[in-house]
Enzyme design. Structure first.
Site, PDB file in Angstrom:
ATOM      1  N   LYS A 147       6.374  -1.844   1.950  1.00  0.00           N
ATOM      2  CA  LYS A 147       5.186  -1.258   2.581  1.00  0.00           C
ATOM      3  C   LYS A 147       4.018  -2.225   2.415  1.00  0.00           C
ATOM      4  O   LYS A 147       3.116  -2.046   1.589  1.00  0.00           O
ATOM      5  CB  LYS A 147       4.891   0.135   1.987  1.00  0.00           C
ATOM      6  CG  LYS A 147       4.049   1.006   2.909  1.00  0.00           C
ATOM      7  CD  LYS A 147       4.119   2.464   2.537  1.00  0.00           C
ATOM      8  CE  LYS A 147       3.065   3.323   3.204  1.00  0.00           C
ATOM      9  NZ  LYS A 147       3.088   3.351   4.667  1.00  0.00           N
TER      10      LYS A 147
ATOM     11  N   TYR B 161       0.823  -1.198   0.000  1.00  0.00           N
ATOM     12  CA  TYR B 161       0.000   0.000   0.000  1.00  0.00           C
ATOM     13  C   TYR B 161       0.859   1.251   0.000  1.00  0.00           C
ATOM     14  O   TYR B 161       2.082   1.181   0.190  1.00  0.00           O
ATOM     15  CB  TYR B 161      -0.959   0.009   1.208  1.00  0.00           C
ATOM     16  CG  TYR B 161      -0.322   0.330   2.544  1.00  0.00           C
ATOM     17  CD1 TYR B 161       0.499  -0.584   3.190  1.00  0.00           C
ATOM     18  CD2 TYR B 161      -0.540   1.557   3.155  1.00  0.00           C
ATOM     19  CE1 TYR B 161       1.073  -0.281   4.418  1.00  0.00           C
ATOM     20  CE2 TYR B 161       0.034   1.873   4.394  1.00  0.00           C
ATOM     21  CZ  TYR B 161       0.840   0.939   5.015  1.00  0.00           C
ATOM     22  OH  TYR B 161       1.418   1.237   6.222  1.00  0.00           O
TER      23      TYR B 161
ATOM     24  N   GLU C 137      12.304   2.480  14.421  1.00  0.00           N
ATOM     25  CA  GLU C 137      11.230   3.388  13.986  1.00  0.00           C
ATOM     26  C   GLU C 137      10.005   3.125  14.842  1.00  0.00           C
ATOM     27  O   GLU C 137       9.982   2.197  15.646  1.00  0.00           O
ATOM     28  CB  GLU C 137      10.917   3.187  12.502  1.00  0.00           C
ATOM     29  CG  GLU C 137      10.421   1.794  12.163  1.00  0.00           C
ATOM     30  CD  GLU C 137      10.052   1.624  10.694  1.00  0.00           C
ATOM     31  OE1 GLU C 137       9.778   2.622  10.005  1.00  0.00           O
ATOM     32  OE2 GLU C 137      10.016   0.462  10.240  1.00  0.00           O
TER      33      GLU C 137
ATOM     34  N   LEU D 207      10.879   1.188   7.319  1.00  0.00           N
ATOM     35  CA  LEU D 207      10.192   1.656   6.120  1.00  0.00           C
ATOM     36  C   LEU D 207      10.881   2.961   5.680  1.00  0.00           C
ATOM     37  O   LEU D 207      11.064   3.861   6.514  1.00  0.00           O
ATOM     38  CB  LEU D 207       8.718   1.949   6.415  1.00  0.00           C
ATOM     39  CG  LEU D 207       7.997   2.368   5.133  1.00  0.00           C
ATOM     40  CD1 LEU D 207       7.595   1.148   4.330  1.00  0.00           C
ATOM     41  CD2 LEU D 207       6.804   3.236   5.421  1.00  0.00           C
TER      42      LEU D 207
HETATM   43  C1  LIG Z   1       6.430   1.529   9.917  1.00  0.00           C
HETATM   44  C2  LIG Z   1       6.368   2.896   9.324  1.00  0.00           C
HETATM   45  N1  LIG Z   1       7.454   3.680   9.365  1.00  0.00           N
HETATM   46  C3  LIG Z   1       7.451   4.933   8.866  1.00  0.00           C
HETATM   47  C4  LIG Z   1       6.300   5.471   8.295  1.00  0.00           C
HETATM   48  C5  LIG Z   1       6.337   6.874   7.749  1.00  0.00           C
HETATM   49  O1  LIG Z   1       6.343   6.861   6.335  1.00  0.00           O
HETATM   50  P1  LIG Z   1       5.845   8.122   5.512  1.00  0.00           P
HETATM   51  O2  LIG Z   1       6.660   9.276   5.959  1.00  0.00           O
HETATM   52  O3  LIG Z   1       6.122   7.764   4.094  1.00  0.00           O
HETATM   53  O4  LIG Z   1       4.398   8.309   5.810  1.00  0.00           O
HETATM   54  C6  LIG Z   1       5.146   4.685   8.212  1.00  0.00           C
HETATM   55  C7  LIG Z   1       3.946   5.211   7.590  1.00  0.00           C
HETATM   56  O5  LIG Z   1       2.945   4.553   7.457  1.00  0.00           O
HETATM   57  C8  LIG Z   1       5.176   3.374   8.732  1.00  0.00           C
HETATM   58  O6  LIG Z   1       4.091   2.582   8.691  1.00  0.00           O
END
Ligand SMILES: Cc1ncc(COP(=O)(O)O)c(C=O)c1O
Length: 277
Positions: free
Chosen positions: A146, A32, A178, A202
Site C-alpha cells: 500500500k 499508508y 481491481e 491490494l
Molecule cells: C488499489 C486499491 N485496491 C483496493 C482498495 C480497497 O482496500 P480497502 O478495502 O482496504 O480500503 C484500495 C483502497 O485504497 C486501493 O487503493
C-alpha cells in the site's frame, strides 16, 4: 480544524509540516493505511495494522510503533473529533535525507496521521449503481504494497471521471484485477469471482470482509480473476473499499451490466455488511 499526529506530537492539521527533503515527497518512498471508523470505533483495526506492518516490512522501513502505540494514536484522534463516522489516514515515509535513491542510514521514519470526513454518499449509488470504465493496468508489479506512489491509480481515476464514470477497473493480460482504489467482484453464471491476493492487487480489508460474508451466506465463490469477457457478460459487478463499502456497478464501458440494475447477490452482501459496522 481537526487534530493530526506528526512524529510524536498531536497538533492542528494546519500546523503539521514536513521537510521538502522527506523521501515521501521526493520519491513517494512511503506507505499508508486508511482505517474507517463507525460510531467512533475503528473498523477492523487489527487487520489494517497487520497490512501496515506488512507494507513497511516489504519496503524495508522499520515499523516505528507497536500495535498498542498505533491503536492509541488512532483512538486518540478519533476521540478528539465529533463525527460518528470517518476515517483515519496513516502515512509512514522513510524520513528526511539528502536526495539519493539509496536508503539513508541515519534517519528515522516520518509518521503522519490525520482524520478524514466520511465521503458524501454518491447520488443514486444504492438504487442505480455505479458506472466504470476499463483501463490497461499500467502499475508496477507490487500492487500488494500500500504505497503512496499512486500516480497510475490517480491517472486511471481521472480517466474514469473524464468519461463520466465513477471508477476505472484495471485489466492486465485480459484479467480483471481491481479498481483504481477498490477491489472488484464479478458474478458470472451464478458464481462470485474476485482476483486472488497476490502481487497484482491490494489485499483490501473490505474485500476480506465481503469474502467472509459471501462464505457465511453460502454463496458460490471462486478466488480467481475474471476475464474481460466475463466482466462484459457479468450478471453483477461490485466494488469494495473502506469508504465505498460494497457498491454495485451497473454500467461497464457504457454498456449495462445484465439488466442495468444492482443485482440480488449484491443486495444480500450489502445488507450483511451493514450489520458488521
Ligand atoms: C488499489 C486499491 N485496491 C483496493 C482498495 C480497497 O482496500 P480497502 O478495502 O482496504 O480500503 C484500495 C483502497 O485504497 C486501493 O487503493
Amino acid at each position: 480544524m481537526s487534530t493530526a499526529y506528526l512524529n510524536g506530537d498531536y497538533k492542528p492539521l494546519d500546523d503539521c509540516q514536513v521537510s521538502v527533503l522527506d523521501r515521501g515527497f521526493i520519491f513517494g518512498d512511503a506507505v499508508y493505511e486508511l482505517i474507517p471508523f463507525y460510531v467512533q470505533n475503528a473498523f477492523r483495526l487489527e487487520a489494517h495494522l497487520k497490512r501496515l506492518k506488512r507494507s513497511l516490512a516489504e519496503i524495508g522501513i522499520n515499523n516505528p510503533h507497536t500495535d498498542e502505540q498505533w491503536q492509541t494514536i488512532v483512538e486518540r484522534l478519533i476521540a478528539q473529533q465529533d463525527e460518528a463516522n470517518g476515517s483515519v489516514y496513516i502515512q509512514v515515509t522513510r524520513g528526511v535525507a539528502r536526495r539519493d535513491h539509496a536508503f539513508p542510514t541515519d534517519t528515522s521514519a516520518t509518521v503522519f496521521v490525520m482524520l478524514a470526513a466520511w465521503p458524501a454518499a454518491i447520488e443514486g449509488a444504492l438504487d442505480k449503481g455505479l458506472s466504470v470504465v476499463t483501463a490497461d493496468d499500467i502499475r508496477w508489479n507490487r500492487c500488494d504494497v500500500k504505497s503512496t506512489s499512486l500516480l497510475a491509480n490517480v491517472l486511471m481515476k481521472q480517466k474514469a471521471l473524464e468519461s463520466d464514470a465513477h471508477e476505472a477497473i484495471m485489466i492486465r493480460e485480459g484479467k480483471v484485477l481491481e479498481g483504481s482504489a477498490t477491489n472488484t467482484f464479478i458474478v458470472y453464471q451464478g458464481a462470485i469471482l474476485t482476483a486472488p491476493k497476490d502481487h497484482l492487487i491490494l489485499p483490501g480489508i473490505t474485500r476480506d470482509v465481503v469474502v467472509e460474508l459471501i462464505q457465511a451466506l453460502g454463496l458460490p465463490f471462486i478466488e480467481q480473476a475474471a476475464s474481460l469477457q466475463q466482466l462484459q457478460q457479468a450478471d453483477e459487478v461490485w466494488l469494495t473499499s473502506s469508504t465505498k463499502e460494497c457498491l454495485a456497478v451497473t454500467e461497464v464501458d457504457g454498456q449495462p451490466v445484465a439488466d442495468g440494475r444492482p443485482g440480488p447477490l449484491w443486495r444480500q452482501v450489502y445488507d450483511a455488511f451493514q450489520l458488521q459496522k
